[in-house]
Design a protein around this motif. Structure first.
Motif, mmCIF file in Angstrom:
data_model
loop_
_atom_site.group_PDB
_atom_site.id
_atom_site.type_symbol
_atom_site.label_atom_id
_atom_site.label_comp_id
_atom_site.label_asym_id
_atom_site.label_seq_id
_atom_site.Cartn_x
_atom_site.Cartn_y
_atom_site.Cartn_z
ATOM 1 N N GLU A 47 0.707 -0.979 0.126
ATOM 2 C CA GLU A 47 -0.233 -0.188 0.009
ATOM 3 C C GLU A 47 0.900 1.227 0.163
ATOM 4 O OE1 GLU A 47 -3.643 -2.085 2.396
ATOM 5 O OE2 GLU A 47 -2.581 -0.248 3.503
ATOM 6 N N LEU A 48 1.969 1.209 0.933
ATOM 7 C CA LEU A 48 2.751 2.421 0.949
ATOM 8 C C LEU A 48 3.461 2.744 -0.477
ATOM 9 C CD1 LEU A 48 4.047 4.267 2.948
ATOM 10 C CD2 LEU A 48 5.949 2.669 3.440
ATOM 11 N N THR A 49 4.031 1.470 -0.973
ATOM 12 C CA THR A 49 4.814 1.990 -2.184
ATOM 13 C C THR A 49 3.945 2.268 -3.203
ATOM 14 O OG1 THR A 49 4.412 -0.601 -2.990
ATOM 15 C CG2 THR A 49 6.422 0.105 -1.961
ATOM 16 N N GLN A 50 2.582 2.005 -3.348
ATOM 17 C CA GLN A 50 1.676 2.476 -4.306
ATOM 18 C C GLN A 50 1.211 3.966 -4.111
ATOM 19 O OE1 GLN A 50 0.658 0.813 -7.137
ATOM 20 N NE2 GLN A 50 2.218 -0.532 -6.595
ATOM 21 N N ARG A 51 1.565 4.433 -3.065
ATOM 22 C CA ARG A 51 0.736 5.867 -2.491
ATOM 23 C C ARG A 51 2.089 6.786 -2.409
ATOM 24 N NH1 ARG A 51 0.403 6.007 2.736
ATOM 25 N NH2 ARG A 51 0.047 4.208 3.744
ATOM 26 N N THR A 52 3.235 6.688 -2.201
ATOM 27 C CA THR A 52 4.272 7.601 -1.856
ATOM 28 C C THR A 52 5.441 7.322 -2.840
ATOM 29 O OG1 THR A 52 5.262 5.970 -0.367
ATOM 30 C CG2 THR A 52 3.830 7.546 0.564
ATOM 31 N N GLY A 53 6.251 8.392 -2.923
ATOM 32 C CA GLY A 53 7.426 8.597 -3.644
ATOM 33 C C GLY A 53 7.340 9.705 -4.475
ATOM 34 N N VAL A 54 8.479 10.159 -5.256
ATOM 35 C CA VAL A 54 8.627 11.438 -5.960
ATOM 36 C C VAL A 54 8.341 11.310 -7.276
ATOM 37 C CG1 VAL A 54 10.400 12.952 -6.963
ATOM 38 C CG2 VAL A 54 10.682 11.874 -4.555
ATOM 39 N N GLU A 55 7.354 11.988 -7.629
ATOM 40 C CA GLU A 55 6.673 11.812 -8.997
ATOM 41 C C GLU A 55 7.628 11.972 -10.172
ATOM 42 O OE1 GLU A 55 3.567 11.992 -9.797
ATOM 43 O OE2 GLU A 55 2.188 12.469 -8.049
ATOM 44 N N ILE A 56 7.574 10.943 -11.215
ATOM 45 C CA ILE A 56 8.476 10.924 -12.248
ATOM 46 C C ILE A 56 8.088 11.851 -13.102
ATOM 47 C CG2 ILE A 56 9.521 9.427 -14.008
ATOM 48 C CD1 ILE A 56 9.189 7.171 -12.239
ATOM 49 N N TYR A 57 6.654 11.677 -13.442
ATOM 50 C CA TYR A 57 5.875 12.700 -14.626
ATOM 51 C C TYR A 57 5.117 13.832 -13.737
ATOM 52 C CZ TYR A 57 7.298 8.469 -16.825
ATOM 53 O OH TYR A 57 8.272 7.706 -17.263
ATOM 54 N N PRO A 58 5.730 14.872 -13.056
ATOM 55 C CA PRO A 58 4.859 15.897 -12.491
ATOM 56 C C PRO A 58 4.056 16.491 -13.560
ATOM 57 C CG PRO A 58 7.150 16.644 -12.149
ATOM 58 C CD PRO A 58 7.021 15.268 -13.075
ATOM 59 N N SER A 59 2.512 16.860 -13.167
ATOM 60 C CA SER A 59 1.815 17.108 -14.010
ATOM 61 C C SER A 59 2.051 18.737 -14.147
ATOM 62 C CB SER A 59 0.332 16.945 -13.768
ATOM 63 O OG SER A 59 -0.026 16.830 -12.602
#
Ligand code: PMP
Length: 291
Positions: free
Chosen positions: A279-291
């Motif tokens: 669950e944590l890996t799916q919702r946290t981290g640095v965006e690769i493709y920021p909009s």
């Protein structure tokens, strides 16, 4: 596939490093393995921090700032259209001559690969792994410290060969004091009396980022955690065992040195931690493709 080398991108076939690079000639360098999940790089800042600590420990000055390093990693992901994947960042002492003197290497080499990784057969995540204690020991901190993620992995490779030859999936390594340390590229956890336990960094192991995450998630779940020196008796008599790593994620262990762990199935707490970690890996981290 596009590979980053010293600020430029090259197709895989043209991505080449000099045979005079001391990373190759002497294993003189450091690296990181990082995962991307769901278009985000998981715990990127912490991986960069560990990369810089490893470099500091071998007296290697990385010619990029941590911020520039992060940007190079994200750009490598973009160039390769990564959504989920595994990123390898390597910094070597650079090109030198045939002698080992690092003073003759004038500029570190940095390369970044963004690809996929699969360490084990996917069915082991439901069925569990068999691990075996190997004869290759973890060196003391006065040798190449196991806390440094250096390019010197021969001990681990010997341990892996031994585990493979004995029919086990993974090798469990002890230190010079017969204490449990870690596996060939994973930290180890045991659960005993419902306490989540793992060896302390002083025993000789990589300060695993998945290990830190699991300790944190366990505490959040209200479980008792302990970083504790352990011997083989402790693991043989435990209720649950699992191993953690960026590549392996969380892999349940059902057999250690021929002894069954629990009911020879992934344990209840292990399964709960796997769920929370996913669950944590799916919702946290640095965006690769920021909009
Ligand atoms: N120990 C060793 C020797 C490793 O190479 C790794 C993989 N990087 C680990 C433990 C697990 O560390 P992490 O969770 O940061 O990937």
């Amino acid at each position: 596939m596009k590979i980053y080398i010293d600020g430029l991108f090259y197709p895989k076939e043209e991505a080449k490093i000099s045979v005079f690079d001391h990373g190759l000639l002497y294993g003189d360098g450091v690296f990181e393995g990082i995962r991307a999940y769901n278009r985000r790089v998981f715990l990127l800042e912490r991986h960069i921090e560990r990369l810089f600590y490893s470099a500091k420990a071998i007296n290697l000055s990385i010619p990029l700032s941590p911020q520039e390093c992060s940007e190079a990693i994200l750009e490598t992901c973009r160039q390769n259209e990564i959504e989920d994947g595994y990123i390898r960042v390597v910094v070597t002492r650079g090109v030198g001559d045939l002698g080992l003197n690092p003073l003759h290497c004038h500029k570190p080499t940095i390369f970044i690969i963004a690809d996929k990784i699969s360490l084990y057969n996917p069915k082991i995540y439901q069925q569990g792994l068999k691990i075996r204690t190997v004869s290759t020991r973890i060196p003391s901190h006065s040798s190449v410290s196991p806390a440094i993620k250096s390019l010197n992995y021969l001990n681990k490779i010997l341990a892996k060969i031994e585990a493979n030859l004995s029919g086990a999936d993974e090798g469990l390594m002890l230190n010079q004091l017969d204490q449990i340390t870690e596996c060939t590229s994973e930290n180890i956890f045991i659960i005993k009396n419902s306490t989540v336990m793992t060896p302390p960094l002083s025993a000789g192991l990589l300060p695993g980022i998945t290990r830190e995450t699991i300790l944190r998630l366990s505490k959040e779940l209200g479980l008792k955690t302990e970083e504790k020196e352990m011997i083989l008796y402790d693991i043989w008599t435990s209720e649950e065992v699992f191993i953690t790593g960026t590549g392996a994620e969380i892999a349940p262990v059902i057999e250690v040195d021929g002894r069954s762990i629990g009911q020879r199935l992934p344990g209840e707490i292990t399964l709960l931690l796997i769920k929370k970690f996913r669950e944590l890996t799916q919702r946290t981290g640095v965006e690769i493709y920021p909009s």
